[in-house]
Design an enzyme around this catalytic site. Structure first.
Site, short mmCIF file in Angstrom:
data_model
loop_
_atom_site.label_atom_id
_atom_site.label_comp_id
_atom_site.label_asym_id
_atom_site.label_seq_id
_atom_site.Cartn_x
_atom_site.Cartn_y
_atom_site.Cartn_z
N ILE A 72 0.83 -1.22 0.00
CA ILE A 72 0.00 0.00 0.00
C ILE A 72 0.86 1.27 0.00
O ILE A 72 0.43 2.30 -0.50
CB ILE A 72 -1.01 -0.02 1.17
N ASN A 77 -3.26 1.64 15.52
CA ASN A 77 -3.84 1.30 16.83
C ASN A 77 -4.17 2.62 17.52
O ASN A 77 -3.74 3.68 17.06
CB ASN A 77 -2.89 0.41 17.65
N GLY A 94 3.18 -4.36 10.86
CA GLY A 94 2.30 -4.47 9.70
C GLY A 94 2.26 -3.23 8.82
O GLY A 94 3.29 -2.60 8.59
N VAL A 95 1.08 -2.89 8.32
CA VAL A 95 0.90 -1.73 7.44
C VAL A 95 1.37 -0.46 8.16
O VAL A 95 2.02 0.40 7.56
CB VAL A 95 -0.60 -1.54 7.10
N ASP A 96 1.02 -0.35 9.42
CA ASP A 96 1.36 0.82 10.23
C ASP A 96 2.88 1.05 10.22
O ASP A 96 3.36 2.16 9.95
CB ASP A 96 0.86 0.55 11.66
N TYR A 119 -4.41 -8.18 14.18
CA TYR A 119 -5.70 -8.26 14.88
C TYR A 119 -6.54 -9.49 14.51
O TYR A 119 -7.67 -9.64 14.96
CB TYR A 119 -6.49 -6.96 14.67
N1 AR6 Z 1 0.63 -3.16 2.18
C1 AR6 Z 1 -0.60 -3.73 2.14
N2 AR6 Z 1 -1.03 -4.62 3.05
C2 AR6 Z 1 -0.18 -4.95 4.05
C3 AR6 Z 1 1.12 -4.40 4.18
C4 AR6 Z 1 1.52 -3.45 3.19
N3 AR6 Z 1 2.71 -2.87 3.22
N4 AR6 Z 1 1.71 -4.93 5.29
C5 AR6 Z 1 0.83 -5.79 5.84
N5 AR6 Z 1 -0.30 -5.82 5.09
P1 AR6 Z 1 -1.87 -5.39 10.03
P2 AR6 Z 1 -4.23 -5.08 11.79
C6 AR6 Z 1 -1.56 -6.58 5.30
O1 AR6 Z 1 -1.24 -6.35 10.97
O2 AR6 Z 1 -4.52 -6.53 11.71
C7 AR6 Z 1 -0.04 -2.76 13.89
O3 AR6 Z 1 0.98 -3.07 14.80
C8 AR6 Z 1 -1.51 -7.77 6.23
O4 AR6 Z 1 -1.07 -8.92 5.52
O5 AR6 Z 1 -1.03 -4.34 9.41
O6 AR6 Z 1 -5.34 -4.10 11.62
C9 AR6 Z 1 -0.88 -1.58 14.35
O7 AR6 Z 1 -0.10 -0.62 15.00
C10 AR6 Z 1 -2.97 -7.86 6.66
O8 AR6 Z 1 -3.74 -8.58 5.70
O9 AR6 Z 1 -3.10 -4.59 10.74
C11 AR6 Z 1 -1.87 -2.23 15.26
O10 AR6 Z 1 -1.32 -2.43 16.55
C12 AR6 Z 1 -3.45 -6.42 6.67
O11 AR6 Z 1 -2.47 -5.70 5.92
C13 AR6 Z 1 -2.12 -3.58 14.61
O12 AR6 Z 1 -0.95 -3.86 13.85
C14 AR6 Z 1 -3.61 -5.79 8.04
O13 AR6 Z 1 -2.56 -6.25 8.88
C15 AR6 Z 1 -3.29 -3.54 13.66
O14 AR6 Z 1 -3.53 -4.84 13.18
#
Ligand code: AR6
Length: 176
Positions: A10, A23, A31-33, A125
């Site tokens: 993304i 969060n 992750g994305v964050d 999550y």
């Molecule tokens: N681009 C697109 N999608 C992604 C990317 C990326 N660069 N990286 C991961 N994903 P997550 P949550 C996907 O864990 O579950 C953080 O620590 C990943 O495969 O990013 O909402 C925050 O600070 C998954 O399908 O977010 C919070 O504490 C999706 O994005 C917590 O994680 C969401 O995964 C939020 O958890």
């Protein structure tokens, strides 16, 4: 409103606004964050800090959304939203749907025409992808129709791997 699916990272999307699966602390994470803050640079965290010092002293509540600069990312804004942690004993779907609705609401207030979403809550999550895809797609579709419809022209779901892409593709087909 056009709904598009893409596979990839993304942080590489050239859109008006990128949505972050944050969060409540708004202070970054994995992750994305993590990827957004790493690639976007310190300006994003600086604005998040200012939000914590003003409007969101107790943090951004689950299901809500707020915008900051996108720093060095190829977007104008990052819209931070806080997805619910998945629970098998409690139905939190309304909070997940709210993330999409509120993010589009913020996008409208910014005048963003193109918005990229990750699959909120499906990583750390633990929300099951199929269920999350259905909730995400129907929330976005609802926001794009009806009387108070969003002015966002294109919503792009950016899925991180082929499996997630296939699940979203199937869910979109099933919605007709
Ligand atoms: N681009 C697109 N999608 C992604 C990317 C990326 N660069 N990286 C991961 N994903 P997550 P949550 C996907 O864990 O579950 C953080 O620590 C990943 O495969 O990013 O909402 C925050 O600070 C998954 O399908 O977010 C919070 O504490 C999706 O994005 C917590 O994680 C969401 O995964 C939020 O958890």
């Amino acid at each position: 409103m056009k709904i598009i699916l893409a596979e990839g990272d993304i942080t590489e999307q050239s859109v008006d606004a990128i949505v972050n699966a944050a969060n409540s602390s708004l202070m970054g994470g994995g992750g994305v964050d993590g990827a957004i803050h790493r690639r976007g640079g310190p300006e994003i965290l600086e604005e998040c800090r200012a939000l914590r010092a003003s409007r969101y002293g107790k943090g951004l509540p689950t299901g809500q959304a707020v915008a900051t600069t996108a720093g060095r990312l190829p977007a104008r804004w990052v819209i931070h939203t806080v997805g619910p942690v998945y629970s098998r004993s409690e139905d939190r779907s309304h909070l997940l749907a709210s993330c999409y609705r509120e993010s589009l609401h913020v996008a409208d207030s910014l005048g963003a025409a193109t918005v990229a979403f990750p699959a909120v809550s499906t990583g750390i999550y633990r929300w099951p992808m199929e269920d999350a895809a259905r909730i995400a797609l129907s929330a976005v579709r609802q926001a794009g129709s009806g009387v108070a419809q969003s002015a966002v022209r294109e919503v792009r779901f950016v899925l991180f791997n082929p499996g997630a892409y296939a699940v979203f593709e199937r869910a979109l087909e099933q919605m007709g």
